[in-house]
Scaffold this motif. Structure first.
Motif, PDB file in Angstrom:
ATOM      1  N   VAL A  82       1.103  -1.211   0.001  1.00  0.00           N
ATOM      2  CA  VAL A  82      -0.045  -0.003  -0.025  1.00  0.00           C
ATOM      3  C   VAL A  82       0.720   1.397   0.101  1.00  0.00           C
ATOM      4  N   PRO A  83       0.520   2.294  -0.453  1.00  0.00           N
ATOM      5  CA  PRO A  83       1.111   3.604  -0.391  1.00  0.00           C
ATOM      6  C   PRO A  83       1.459   4.045   0.921  1.00  0.00           C
ATOM      7  N   VAL A  84       2.710   4.504   0.869  1.00  0.00           N
ATOM      8  CA  VAL A  84       3.018   5.126   2.232  1.00  0.00           C
ATOM      9  C   VAL A  84       2.629   6.155   2.776  1.00  0.00           C
ATOM     10  N   ALA A  85       1.554   6.802   1.982  1.00  0.00           N
ATOM     11  CA  ALA A  85       0.740   8.001   2.464  1.00  0.00           C
ATOM     12  C   ALA A  85      -0.315   7.612   3.169  1.00  0.00           C
ATOM     13  N   GLY A  86      -0.896   6.173   3.063  1.00  0.00           N
ATOM     14  CA  GLY A  86      -2.052   5.796   3.543  1.00  0.00           C
ATOM     15  C   GLY A  86      -1.855   4.809   4.516  1.00  0.00           C
ATOM     16  N   SER A  87      -2.697   3.931   4.790  1.00  0.00           N
ATOM     17  CA  SER A  87      -2.754   2.951   5.691  1.00  0.00           C
ATOM     18  C   SER A  87      -3.443   1.633   5.084  1.00  0.00           C
ATOM     19  N   LEU A  88      -3.337   0.632   5.837  1.00  0.00           N
ATOM     20  CA  LEU A  88      -3.918  -0.652   5.297  1.00  0.00           C
ATOM     21  C   LEU A  88      -5.230  -0.836   5.777  1.00  0.00           C
ATOM     22  N   ASP A  89      -6.271  -1.058   5.065  1.00  0.00           N
ATOM     23  CA  ASP A  89      -7.555  -1.434   5.268  1.00  0.00           C
ATOM     24  C   ASP A  89      -7.588  -2.870   5.567  1.00  0.00           C
ATOM     25  N   LEU A  90      -7.639  -3.470   6.765  1.00  0.00           N
ATOM     26  CA  LEU A  90      -7.582  -4.845   6.989  1.00  0.00           C
ATOM     27  C   LEU A  90      -8.674  -5.565   6.659  1.00  0.00           C
ATOM     28  N   LYS A  91      -9.895  -5.030   6.737  1.00  0.00           N
ATOM     29  CA  LYS A  91     -11.319  -5.596   6.066  1.00  0.00           C
ATOM     30  C   LYS A  91     -11.075  -5.870   4.547  1.00  0.00           C
ATOM     31  N   ALA A  92     -10.784  -4.708   4.289  1.00  0.00           N
ATOM     32  CA  ALA A  92     -10.407  -4.823   2.545  1.00  0.00           C
ATOM     33  C   ALA A  92      -9.553  -5.860   2.015  1.00  0.00           C
ATOM     34  N   LEU A  93      -8.365  -5.981   3.100  1.00  0.00           N
ATOM     35  CA  LEU A  93      -7.486  -7.215   2.440  1.00  0.00           C
ATOM     36  C   LEU A  93      -8.236  -8.529   2.711  1.00  0.00           C
ATOM     37  N   ALA A  94      -8.689  -8.618   3.911  1.00  0.00           N
ATOM     38  CA  ALA A  94      -9.371  -9.902   3.854  1.00  0.00           C
ATOM     39  C   ALA A  94     -10.296 -10.273   2.640  1.00  0.00           C
ATOM     40  N   SER A  95     -11.075  -9.474   2.512  1.00  0.00           N
ATOM     41  CA  SER A  95     -12.014  -9.500   1.252  1.00  0.00           C
ATOM     42  C   SER A  95     -11.428  -9.768   0.261  1.00  0.00           C
ATOM     43  N   ALA A  96     -10.295  -9.076  -0.036  1.00  0.00           N
ATOM     44  CA  ALA A  96      -9.509  -9.428  -1.310  1.00  0.00           C
ATOM     45  C   ALA A  96      -9.021 -10.716  -1.575  1.00  0.00           C
ATOM     46  N   VAL A  97      -8.794 -11.443  -0.798  1.00  0.00           N
ATOM     47  CA  VAL A  97      -7.974 -12.818  -0.618  1.00  0.00           C
ATOM     48  C   VAL A  97      -9.216 -13.689  -0.428  1.00  0.00           C
ATOM     49  N   GLY A  98     -10.464 -13.318  -0.335  1.00  0.00           N
ATOM     50  CA  GLY A  98     -11.652 -14.241   0.120  1.00  0.00           C
ATOM     51  C   GLY A  98     -11.647 -14.692   1.727  1.00  0.00           C
ATOM     52  N   GLY A  99     -10.998 -13.962   2.496  1.00  0.00           N
ATOM     53  CA  GLY A  99     -11.051 -14.255   3.792  1.00  0.00           C
ATOM     54  C   GLY A  99     -11.834 -13.537   4.829  1.00  0.00           C
ATOM     55  N   LYS A 100     -12.121 -13.718   6.067  1.00  0.00           N
ATOM     56  CA  LYS A 100     -13.087 -12.979   6.801  1.00  0.00           C
ATOM     57  C   LYS A 100     -12.547 -12.171   7.970  1.00  0.00           C
ATOM     58  N   ARG A 101     -11.219 -12.558   8.261  1.00  0.00           N
ATOM     59  CA  ARG A 101     -10.779 -11.637   9.360  1.00  0.00           C
ATOM     60  C   ARG A 101      -9.313 -11.335   9.082  1.00  0.00           C
ATOM     61  N   ALA A 102      -8.633 -10.151   9.334  1.00  0.00           N
ATOM     62  CA  ALA A 102      -7.084  -9.763   9.228  1.00  0.00           C
ATOM     63  C   ALA A 102      -6.577  -9.168  10.349  1.00  0.00           C
ATOM     64  N   SER A 103      -5.336  -9.401  10.522  1.00  0.00           N
ATOM     65  CA  SER A 103      -4.730  -8.545  11.699  1.00  0.00           C
ATOM     66  C   SER A 103      -3.314  -8.592  11.327  1.00  0.00           C
ATOM     67  N   MET A 104      -2.363  -7.542  11.698  1.00  0.00           N
ATOM     68  CA  MET A 104      -1.236  -7.439  11.325  1.00  0.00           C
ATOM     69  C   MET A 104      -0.365  -8.555  11.875  1.00  0.00           C
ATOM     70  N   ALA A 105       0.331  -9.274  11.082  1.00  0.00           N
ATOM     71  CA  ALA A 105       1.283 -10.458  11.669  1.00  0.00           C
ATOM     72  C   ALA A 105       2.269 -10.126  12.702  1.00  0.00           C
ATOM     73  N   ASP A 106       2.757 -10.874  13.403  1.00  0.00           N
ATOM     74  CA  ASP A 106       3.571 -10.546  14.489  1.00  0.00           C
ATOM     75  C   ASP A 106       4.999 -10.322  13.478  1.00  0.00           C
ATOM     76  N   PRO A 107       5.779  -9.290  13.892  1.00  0.00           N
ATOM     77  CA  PRO A 107       6.751  -8.798  13.195  1.00  0.00           C
ATOM     78  C   PRO A 107       8.082  -9.913  13.192  1.00  0.00           C
ATOM     79  N   THR A 108       8.166 -10.677  14.093  1.00  0.00           N
ATOM     80  CA  THR A 108       9.140 -11.840  14.164  1.00  0.00           C
ATOM     81  C   THR A 108       8.947 -12.868  13.167  1.00  0.00           C
TER      82      THR A 108
END
Length: 165
Positions: A71-97
């Motif tokens: 995503v552009p650095v000027a914006g932020s990630l819409d987690l619901k939209a991401l989940a929808s884009a891959v046919g999922g229901k829920r999304a959260s940021m992954a553990d950085p490690t």
């Protein structure tokens, strides 16, 4: 855009993958400031490129599966939209490690290209508004500029509106 950059043996997995694919790209390097609050904004400022043309690579967990969002650095990630884009229901940021271990890159230098494990990838649809975009080349202070079409092709990305504001 400059002709394809040939990488020496010191290339990152991202630049090696681009070279192997025969894609035209330009490498931009800058001195990374560890005190800067945003890797992406720092890259845009250092390169003198609009923040809507510089894209950050984020790793999220969609229904238990790691997924890459670009995503552009000027914006932020819409987690619901991401989940929808891959046919999922829920999304959260992954553990950085876990994101670092899975991609083979360090936070602030995660590239959508040349990752250790190929992950499903979603590229924000706004990328197609530009002839070229910049993404991490695999380490802090190193960006690669290429066409959004080339990025989408090489990562098998889904194009979808996943960014907010």
């Amino acid at each position: 855009m400059a002709k394809k950059q040939r990488q020496q043996s010191g290339g990152t997995p991202a630049t090696v993958a681009l070279t192997a694919a025969g894609v035209d790209f330009t490498v931009h390097s800058y001195d990374h400031d560890p005190g800067h609050p945003s890797y992406g904004e720092e890259a845009a400022e250092a390169m003198g490129v609009s923040p809507d043309r510089v894209f950050k690579t984020l790793v999220a967990d969609v229904d238990g599966a790691l997924t890459v969002a670009v995503v552009p650095v000027a914006g932020s990630l819409d987690l619901k939209a991401l989940a929808s884009a891959v046919g999922g229901k829920r999304a959260s940021m992954a553990d950085p490690t876990l994101a670092e271990r899975t991609t083979g890159y360090v936070r602030g230098g995660i590239s959508p290209l040349g990752q250790r494990k190929k992950l499903p990838t979603v590229l924000d649809a706004s990328a197609t508004n530009h002839a070229t975009i910049c993404v991490s080349a695999g380490r802090r202070g190193l960006e690669v500029e290429l066409s959004p079409t080339a990025l989408a092709t090489l990562t098998a990305a889904v194009l979808s509106p996943i960014a907010r504001g």
